[in-house]
Design a protein around this motif. Sequence first.
Motif, PDB file in Angstrom:
ATOM      1  N   VAL A 156       0.836  -1.208   0.000  1.00  0.00           N
ATOM      2  CA  VAL A 156       0.000   0.000   0.000  1.00  0.00           C
ATOM      3  C   VAL A 156       0.868   1.255   0.000  1.00  0.00           C
ATOM      4  O   VAL A 156       0.644   2.194  -0.781  1.00  0.00           O
ATOM      5  CB  VAL A 156      -0.953   0.002   1.214  1.00  0.00           C
ATOM      6  N   ARG A 157       1.879   1.278   0.852  1.00  0.00           N
ATOM      7  CA  ARG A 157       2.752   2.460   0.944  1.00  0.00           C
ATOM      8  C   ARG A 157       3.557   2.654  -0.348  1.00  0.00           C
ATOM      9  O   ARG A 157       3.730   3.779  -0.831  1.00  0.00           O
ATOM     10  CB  ARG A 157       3.691   2.326   2.137  1.00  0.00           C
ATOM     11  N   ALA A 158       4.077   1.563  -0.902  1.00  0.00           N
ATOM     12  CA  ALA A 158       4.848   1.664  -2.146  1.00  0.00           C
ATOM     13  C   ALA A 158       3.962   2.134  -3.295  1.00  0.00           C
ATOM     14  O   ALA A 158       4.385   2.937  -4.140  1.00  0.00           O
ATOM     15  CB  ALA A 158       5.478   0.316  -2.478  1.00  0.00           C
ATOM     16  N   PHE A 159       2.723   1.657  -3.327  1.00  0.00           N
ATOM     17  CA  PHE A 159       1.776   2.068  -4.369  1.00  0.00           C
ATOM     18  C   PHE A 159       1.464   3.562  -4.261  1.00  0.00           C
ATOM     19  O   PHE A 159       1.454   4.278  -5.275  1.00  0.00           O
ATOM     20  CB  PHE A 159       0.490   1.243  -4.237  1.00  0.00           C
ATOM     21  N   ALA A 160       1.230   4.017  -3.044  1.00  0.00           N
ATOM     22  CA  ALA A 160       0.947   5.443  -2.838  1.00  0.00           C
ATOM     23  C   ALA A 160       2.131   6.299  -3.262  1.00  0.00           C
ATOM     24  O   ALA A 160       1.973   7.359  -3.896  1.00  0.00           O
ATOM     25  CB  ALA A 160       0.593   5.696  -1.376  1.00  0.00           C
ATOM     26  N   SER A 161       3.340   5.845  -2.936  1.00  0.00           N
ATOM     27  CA  SER A 161       4.544   6.585  -3.308  1.00  0.00           C
ATOM     28  C   SER A 161       4.726   6.602  -4.825  1.00  0.00           C
ATOM     29  O   SER A 161       5.101   7.624  -5.411  1.00  0.00           O
ATOM     30  CB  SER A 161       5.767   5.966  -2.639  1.00  0.00           C
ATOM     31  N   LEU A 162       4.442   5.473  -5.480  1.00  0.00           N
ATOM     32  CA  LEU A 162       4.552   5.396  -6.939  1.00  0.00           C
ATOM     33  C   LEU A 162       3.595   6.386  -7.603  1.00  0.00           C
ATOM     34  O   LEU A 162       3.980   7.097  -8.538  1.00  0.00           O
ATOM     35  CB  LEU A 162       4.250   3.974  -7.411  1.00  0.00           C
ATOM     36  N   LYS A 163       2.368   6.440  -7.113  1.00  0.00           N
ATOM     37  CA  LYS A 163       1.374   7.352  -7.702  1.00  0.00           C
ATOM     38  C   LYS A 163       1.816   8.808  -7.576  1.00  0.00           C
ATOM     39  O   LYS A 163       1.630   9.611  -8.494  1.00  0.00           O
ATOM     40  CB  LYS A 163       0.017   7.153  -7.013  1.00  0.00           C
ATOM     41  N   SER A 164       2.431   9.143  -6.459  1.00  0.00           N
ATOM     42  CA  SER A 164       2.873  10.530  -6.270  1.00  0.00           C
ATOM     43  C   SER A 164       4.097  10.845  -7.130  1.00  0.00           C
ATOM     44  O   SER A 164       4.243  11.957  -7.634  1.00  0.00           O
ATOM     45  CB  SER A 164       3.189  10.781  -4.790  1.00  0.00           C
ATOM     46  N   GLY A 298      12.683 -10.603 -12.083  1.00  0.00           N
ATOM     47  CA  GLY A 298      12.020  -9.770 -11.092  1.00  0.00           C
ATOM     48  C   GLY A 298      13.010  -8.895 -10.358  1.00  0.00           C
ATOM     49  O   GLY A 298      14.192  -8.818 -10.711  1.00  0.00           O
ATOM     50  N   TRP A 299      12.517  -8.231  -9.317  1.00  0.00           N
ATOM     51  CA  TRP A 299      13.321  -7.324  -8.512  1.00  0.00           C
ATOM     52  C   TRP A 299      13.268  -7.768  -7.055  1.00  0.00           C
ATOM     53  O   TRP A 299      12.188  -8.071  -6.528  1.00  0.00           O
ATOM     54  CB  TRP A 299      12.787  -5.891  -8.630  1.00  0.00           C
ATOM     55  N   LEU A 300      14.414  -7.826  -6.398  1.00  0.00           N
ATOM     56  CA  LEU A 300      14.509  -8.158  -4.973  1.00  0.00           C
ATOM     57  C   LEU A 300      15.014  -6.933  -4.229  1.00  0.00           C
ATOM     58  O   LEU A 300      16.105  -6.438  -4.517  1.00  0.00           O
ATOM     59  CB  LEU A 300      15.453  -9.343  -4.754  1.00  0.00           C
ATOM     60  N   ARG A 301      14.221  -6.467  -3.277  1.00  0.00           N
ATOM     61  CA  ARG A 301      14.561  -5.244  -2.575  1.00  0.00           C
ATOM     62  C   ARG A 301      14.263  -5.384  -1.085  1.00  0.00           C
ATOM     63  O   ARG A 301      13.394  -6.164  -0.689  1.00  0.00           O
ATOM     64  CB  ARG A 301      13.756  -4.064  -3.137  1.00  0.00           C
ATOM     65  N   PRO A 302      14.963  -4.621  -0.234  1.00  0.00           N
ATOM     66  CA  PRO A 302      14.633  -4.620   1.196  1.00  0.00           C
ATOM     67  C   PRO A 302      13.223  -4.073   1.407  1.00  0.00           C
ATOM     68  O   PRO A 302      12.728  -3.291   0.580  1.00  0.00           O
ATOM     69  CB  PRO A 302      15.691  -3.700   1.811  1.00  0.00           C
ATOM     70  N   PRO A 303      12.551  -4.464   2.487  1.00  0.00           N
ATOM     71  CA  PRO A 303      11.162  -4.054   2.698  1.00  0.00           C
ATOM     72  C   PRO A 303      11.022  -2.598   3.120  1.00  0.00           C
ATOM     73  O   PRO A 303      10.641  -2.275   4.254  1.00  0.00           O
ATOM     74  CB  PRO A 303      10.689  -5.005   3.804  1.00  0.00           C
ATOM     75  N   ASP A 304      11.331  -1.699   2.197  1.00  0.00           N
ATOM     76  CA  ASP A 304      11.230  -0.264   2.422  1.00  0.00           C
ATOM     77  C   ASP A 304      10.355   0.321   1.311  1.00  0.00           C
ATOM     78  O   ASP A 304      10.636   0.123   0.120  1.00  0.00           O
ATOM     79  CB  ASP A 304      12.619   0.362   2.405  1.00  0.00           C
ATOM     80  N   ALA A 305       9.286   1.034   1.677  1.00  0.00           N
ATOM     81  CA  ALA A 305       8.303   1.500   0.694  1.00  0.00           C
ATOM     82  C   ALA A 305       8.918   2.389  -0.378  1.00  0.00           C
ATOM     83  O   ALA A 305       8.571   2.271  -1.563  1.00  0.00           O
ATOM     84  CB  ALA A 305       7.168   2.235   1.407  1.00  0.00           C
ATOM     85  N   GLU A 306       9.838   3.270   0.001  1.00  0.00           N
ATOM     86  CA  GLU A 306      10.437   4.164  -0.986  1.00  0.00           C
ATOM     87  C   GLU A 306      11.336   3.401  -1.951  1.00  0.00           C
ATOM     88  O   GLU A 306      11.386   3.691  -3.147  1.00  0.00           O
ATOM     89  CB  GLU A 306      11.219   5.281  -0.284  1.00  0.00           C
ATOM     90  N   VAL A 307      12.061   2.419  -1.420  1.00  0.00           N
ATOM     91  CA  VAL A 307      12.908   1.582  -2.278  1.00  0.00           C
ATOM     92  C   VAL A 307      12.040   0.781  -3.246  1.00  0.00           C
ATOM     93  O   VAL A 307      12.372   0.642  -4.433  1.00  0.00           O
ATOM     94  CB  VAL A 307      13.777   0.648  -1.417  1.00  0.00           C
ATOM     95  N   TRP A 308      10.918   0.286  -2.753  1.00  0.00           N
ATOM     96  CA  TRP A 308       9.996  -0.465  -3.616  1.00  0.00           C
ATOM     97  C   TRP A 308       9.389   0.449  -4.672  1.00  0.00           C
ATOM     98  O   TRP A 308       9.193   0.035  -5.821  1.00  0.00           O
ATOM     99  CB  TRP A 308       8.907  -1.117  -2.760  1.00  0.00           C
TER     100      TRP A 308
END
Length: 390
Positions: A156-164, A298-308
């Motif tokens: 949810v947080r990553a999606f919101a950040s992507l939209k912005s 695919g992409w492997l990333r640490p669980p951080d919304a901004e990184v995602w």
Amino acid sequence: MTRLLSPFAPEYDVYFVDQLSTCIPLLQHVGNTRVVFYCHFPDKLLANGAFVEGENREQISLLKRIYRFPMDWLEETTTRQADIIIANSKFTARVTKSYFKSITQSLRVVYPGINVLAYESTVDHNDPDNVAIFSVKPTLVSLNRFERKKNAALAVRAFASLKSKLALKAFRLVLAGGYDPRLDDNLLTLDSLLHLTKSLSLTYNVITPPSNQKPIKIPPGNMTPNDPDVLFLLNFTTSQRTALLSSPSTVALLYTPANEHFGIGPVEAMVCGVPVLACNSGGPTESVLDGPPEERTGWLRPPDAEVWAEALVEIVSMSLSERQALSDRAKARARDLFSMDAMASGIEDALVEAVRMGDVPHMMWNMWMMIFGFVIAYILGPLVLPSQKR
């Protein structure tokens, strides 16, 4: 078990055990038969909550340690009795060897397989269940149970950040998963996700499949039935899963749990040629290839919304040719390593090797010593520390 060990039971070449290990010594020494054990993950490491590799385990009370000791001891002792031990991932194999130090044999890895054909079946677009989730809007999908440890809030947080970041309006996130209103974890997780979605100024709707014969009471809220930013799909059907993963509108699968023992979600997405964004820990580090670019699935990333969100920008920005190449690679990798045929071949090799080991050595005293030790531990436990009210 009684039927298998009966004098009148048919003879077997080998036993395959994929649940509790406690029956292994009986099958070996009473049944006089070799045993192959499929280890999903040690129960010892799950008894105190979700296991996170590299983090200090929460200290538990002396009472609980005494209570758990005989069970943990029995699990380790019976597991190591197996003639061949298979793990569902390299992650599980490594952790099992690390915490069950008396196991000397090397654990071989056989990944869980999925029925590839089930994901290639034709989608019925007239099915009311599929109509309920259809959208031409570019879609991010997350498939997980509604449990706190699955960390769907990351999506949810990553999606919101992507939209912005990209000022996207015609974009949506589908959070689909198993939901049982009788479980507090499910209730609290869904409630917290709804509040998070509202706090990020995202519209949402909560639905269940129209075919569901037992309607679920949906939490009240200011929902948006038409074209919400986030769609919560409770207890999705197999048809809906296939429809979501095979839809040309689906941009990526977001697999949010960290330290999963294996995690079938990324494999399901790869079978359908969908790019995967997952945490860089546990099973997904084995199923998903994150580079080099010409090999990536695919992409492997640490669980951080901004990184995602940054990774999602990359995924959204791929050209059609890049997406097609990744899709082809993902499908091939899924079929080669994670199909039912691949799993069957790995298990068959282990079973054949176990049979070739010949007769089981007679070590009945070993089994009786394990039973004796287990009984003594349970008898002495209450004497060492009397029960207390919680």
